[in-house]
Design a protein around this motif. Structure first.
Motif, PDB file in Angstrom:
ATOM      1  N   CYS A  46     -14.928  22.484 -20.542  1.00 36.42           N
ATOM      2  CA  CYS A  46     -15.755  23.288 -21.444  1.00 36.42           C
ATOM      3  C   CYS A  46     -15.980  24.670 -20.854  1.00 36.42           C
ATOM      4  O   CYS A  46     -15.967  25.673 -21.583  1.00 36.42           O
ATOM      5  CB  CYS A  46     -17.093  22.597 -21.678  1.00 36.42           C
ATOM      6  SG  CYS A  46     -16.904  21.003 -22.503  1.00 36.42           S
ATOM      7  N   ARG A  47     -16.170  24.740 -19.545  1.00 34.73           N
ATOM      8  CA  ARG A  47     -16.375  26.045 -18.906  1.00 34.73           C
ATOM      9  C   ARG A  47     -15.151  26.937 -19.078  1.00 34.73           C
ATOM     10  O   ARG A  47     -15.270  28.128 -19.354  1.00 34.73           O
ATOM     11  CB  ARG A  47     -16.689  25.859 -17.416  1.00 34.73           C
ATOM     12  CG  ARG A  47     -18.092  25.331 -17.219  1.00 34.73           C
ATOM     13  CD  ARG A  47     -18.506  25.228 -15.762  1.00 34.73           C
ATOM     14  NE  ARG A  47     -19.948  25.027 -15.737  1.00 34.73           N
ATOM     15  CZ  ARG A  47     -20.790  25.563 -14.860  1.00 34.73           C
ATOM     16  NH1 ARG A  47     -20.337  26.319 -13.878  1.00 34.73           N
ATOM     17  NH2 ARG A  47     -22.097  25.347 -14.940  1.00 34.73           N
ATOM     18  N   LYS A  48     -13.963  26.383 -18.915  1.00 37.17           N
ATOM     19  CA  LYS A  48     -12.738  27.175 -19.091  1.00 37.17           C
ATOM     20  C   LYS A  48     -12.687  27.768 -20.497  1.00 37.17           C
ATOM     21  O   LYS A  48     -12.412  28.967 -20.678  1.00 37.17           O
ATOM     22  CB  LYS A  48     -11.502  26.305 -18.855  1.00 37.17           C
ATOM     23  CG  LYS A  48     -10.190  27.036 -19.040  1.00 37.17           C
ATOM     24  CD  LYS A  48      -8.982  26.118 -18.861  1.00 37.17           C
ATOM     25  CE  LYS A  48      -8.936  25.048 -19.923  1.00 37.17           C
ATOM     26  NZ  LYS A  48      -7.702  24.239 -19.886  1.00 37.17           N
ATOM     27  N   VAL A  49     -12.981  26.935 -21.502  1.00 38.56           N
ATOM     28  CA  VAL A  49     -12.947  27.416 -22.893  1.00 38.56           C
ATOM     29  C   VAL A  49     -14.030  28.466 -23.128  1.00 38.56           C
ATOM     30  O   VAL A  49     -13.786  29.489 -23.782  1.00 38.56           O
ATOM     31  CB  VAL A  49     -13.105  26.224 -23.865  1.00 38.56           C
ATOM     32  CG1 VAL A  49     -13.402  26.697 -25.278  1.00 38.56           C
ATOM     33  CG2 VAL A  49     -11.847  25.365 -23.840  1.00 38.56           C
ATOM     34  N   ARG A  50     -15.218  28.249 -22.575  1.00 42.47           N
ATOM     35  CA  ARG A  50     -16.298  29.227 -22.747  1.00 42.47           C
ATOM     36  C   ARG A  50     -15.918  30.570 -22.139  1.00 42.47           C
ATOM     37  O   ARG A  50     -16.172  31.628 -22.722  1.00 42.47           O
ATOM     38  CB  ARG A  50     -17.594  28.690 -22.132  1.00 42.47           C
ATOM     39  CG  ARG A  50     -18.191  27.560 -22.962  1.00 42.47           C
ATOM     40  CD  ARG A  50     -19.306  26.846 -22.219  1.00 42.47           C
ATOM     41  NE  ARG A  50     -20.420  27.738 -21.912  1.00 42.47           N
ATOM     42  CZ  ARG A  50     -21.487  27.367 -21.199  1.00 42.47           C
ATOM     43  NH1 ARG A  50     -21.571  26.126 -20.740  1.00 42.47           N
ATOM     44  NH2 ARG A  50     -22.464  28.217 -20.962  1.00 42.47           N
ATOM     45  N   LEU A  51     -15.296  30.533 -20.960  1.00 42.38           N
ATOM     46  CA  LEU A  51     -14.854  31.777 -20.322  1.00 42.38           C
ATOM     47  C   LEU A  51     -13.796  32.472 -21.180  1.00 42.38           C
ATOM     48  O   LEU A  51     -13.845  33.690 -21.389  1.00 42.38           O
ATOM     49  CB  LEU A  51     -14.294  31.479 -18.924  1.00 42.38           C
ATOM     50  CG  LEU A  51     -15.330  31.034 -17.876  1.00 42.38           C
ATOM     51  CD1 LEU A  51     -14.624  30.524 -16.616  1.00 42.38           C
ATOM     52  CD2 LEU A  51     -16.270  32.183 -17.520  1.00 42.38           C
ATOM     53  N   ALA A  52     -12.843  31.690 -21.699  1.00 44.90           N
ATOM     54  CA  ALA A  52     -11.780  32.277 -22.528  1.00 44.90           C
ATOM     55  C   ALA A  52     -12.372  32.898 -23.791  1.00 44.90           C
ATOM     56  O   ALA A  52     -11.978  34.008 -24.202  1.00 44.90           O
ATOM     57  CB  ALA A  52     -10.743  31.212 -22.882  1.00 44.90           C
ATOM     58  N   GLU A  65     -21.322  29.181 -31.694  1.00 48.40           N
ATOM     59  CA  GLU A  65     -22.600  28.501 -31.482  1.00 48.40           C
ATOM     60  C   GLU A  65     -22.297  27.292 -30.612  1.00 48.40           C
ATOM     61  O   GLU A  65     -21.391  26.517 -30.916  1.00 48.40           O
ATOM     62  CB  GLU A  65     -23.190  28.051 -32.822  1.00 48.40           C
ATOM     63  CG  GLU A  65     -24.610  27.552 -32.700  1.00 48.40           C
ATOM     64  CD  GLU A  65     -25.081  26.856 -33.983  1.00 48.40           C
ATOM     65  OE1 GLU A  65     -26.063  26.111 -33.912  1.00 48.40           O
ATOM     66  OE2 GLU A  65     -24.443  27.064 -35.033  1.00 48.40           O
ATOM     67  N   MET A  66     -23.054  27.138 -29.527  1.00 46.67           N
ATOM     68  CA  MET A  66     -22.771  26.019 -28.635  1.00 46.67           C
ATOM     69  C   MET A  66     -23.701  24.849 -28.930  1.00 46.67           C
ATOM     70  O   MET A  66     -24.908  25.022 -29.093  1.00 46.67           O
ATOM     71  CB  MET A  66     -22.952  26.455 -27.192  1.00 46.67           C
ATOM     72  CG  MET A  66     -21.809  27.375 -26.758  1.00 46.67           C
ATOM     73  SD  MET A  66     -21.468  27.127 -25.039  1.00 46.67           S
ATOM     74  CE  MET A  66     -23.036  27.632 -24.353  1.00 46.67           C
ATOM     75  N   VAL A  67     -23.103  23.673 -28.997  1.00 49.49           N
ATOM     76  CA  VAL A  67     -23.874  22.446 -29.223  1.00 49.49           C
ATOM     77  C   VAL A  67     -23.515  21.474 -28.113  1.00 49.49           C
ATOM     78  O   VAL A  67     -22.331  21.243 -27.853  1.00 49.49           O
ATOM     79  CB  VAL A  67     -23.530  21.831 -30.607  1.00 49.49           C
ATOM     80  CG1 VAL A  67     -24.174  20.456 -30.759  1.00 49.49           C
ATOM     81  CG2 VAL A  67     -23.964  22.754 -31.730  1.00 49.49           C
ATOM     82  N   THR A  68     -24.531  20.947 -27.436  1.00 51.93           N
ATOM     83  CA  THR A  68     -24.255  19.967 -26.391  1.00 51.93           C
ATOM     84  C   THR A  68     -24.041  18.606 -27.040  1.00 51.93           C
ATOM     85  O   THR A  68     -24.869  18.141 -27.825  1.00 51.93           O
ATOM     86  CB  THR A  68     -25.435  19.900 -25.399  1.00 51.93           C
ATOM     87  OG1 THR A  68     -25.560  21.186 -24.790  1.00 51.93           O
ATOM     88  CG2 THR A  68     -25.173  18.864 -24.313  1.00 51.93           C
TER      89      THR A  68
END
Lengths: 222, 222
Positions: free
Chosen positions: B13-19, B28-31
């Protein structure tokens, strides 16, 4: 001619070999015994894994996912990752499904235990792992059935890399006769279609020394 | 606005968020608590995993590798998989290195045992796995050092998805203070460069309840 370093009964190498054939790209195949960890091969791919595609100009393309994206860009026709962005995402989702989920849940439990462990002298196969593999494959056969009841091919109306990835794994499991075909006629019908493609021919003709496949393995009307 | 289903301390998820941030795509982020296996979420992604990107038009893009290829096609600038076919293959090889090899050898042994097991009440962390993770990370830090002594960024002269993938995994391990920074100054210098990019800011500000990171974690001059 490019060289493909590969191993028998590796679904990842099989997927790449199918993609190469579908696209009409000829390669010289070299079997690499990865467990020997040859320094020269580790220089090509520090991960020490197959498949690796070595181009005549020296370009090294390591890993089945990387090779397939590379082929798609360099030899776009016929496309194996085709369609709208959503359709391409669906193809890649299913490639990942088989290469990661099916691989861990089925291939490693069955091919890993029954073939690799024996071949490499790593001890007795774990009956627990084999049992898990045989249970898990049922869920995947159900999923293939679910998809193929709704679509012509796994990811949509056209044959794609998703079908090649699934068929590559299943052909390895079929080599050791662990696919419960009798319970999944729709999945069997899909596999019969992909198995009769010219790209599949050389895979089906290949046998592992001292480990012949079951009779139906290479039979197109199995 | 598209929705990104994600979890804290997931390197994928971090990789995608950085990209997404590098490309300026707002979501919009949903956990999603994947262990609850919500039927609605399984309908989005039958694998039951995060990250999943859900577009406003209903398009579902599941899996970090799939999302990154999708973003690269739909929002090509700035490119994160850029260059000649050989350079793109090198970027994808390193993404795969961290997402598969580093993940199994390090992330699963450390984050899996120390964080997820505790959080999900799955029993005592395995000290053997933690020891393996701490030994394995040294080889990866050496490999990062080897690459960064020869190139500006991991895959070549430009920052790429390879750097984001590596930094996503390492940031999770750094959150639990298991990166042996003292022994690897070149790797530390590379991480300081990527950590100070604006795309990293929100990751570093995020904390897991009842599990604060070490002091240096969010510090850009650590």
């Amino acid at each position: 001619m490019p060289t493909l370093y590969q191993m028998w009964l590796s679904p990842f190498c099989r997927k790449v070999r199918l993609a190469l054939k579908e696209k009409g790209v000829e390669v010289e195949m070299v079997t690499e015994s990865v467990w020997e960890r040859r320094p020269w091969f580790l220089g090509l791919n520090p991960a020490g894994e197959v498949p690796v595609l070595h181009e005549d100009d020296g370009t090294v393309v390591a890993g089945s996912g990387v090779i397939c994206e590379y082929l798609e860009e360099n030899t776009p026709s016929p496309s194996l990752i085709n369609g709208s962005p959503a359709q391409k995402a669906e193809i890649r989702r299913l490639v990942d499904w088989f290469d990661r989920k099916f691989n861990v849940e089925v291939t490693e439990n069955l091919i890993g235990e029954k073939v690799l462990k024996r071949f490499l002298g790593l001890g007795t196969p774990s009956s627990e792992a084999i049992r898990a593999g045989k249970t898990n494959i049922k869920h995947h056969m159900e999923y293939i059935t679910y998809l193929i009841e709704r679509r012509s091919w796994l990811a949509g109306e056209h044959m794609s890399l998703a079908d090649l990835s699934a068929a590559a794994h299943i052909s390895c499991i079929d080599y050791i006769d662990d696919v419960p075909w009798g319970d999944y006629p729709e999945a069997k019908n899909w596999y019969a279609r992909i198995k009769s493609r010219p790209s599949f021919r050389s895979l089906l003709a290949e046998t592992v020394p001292a480990m012949p496949p079951p009779k139906h393995y290479a039979d197109l009307d199995f």
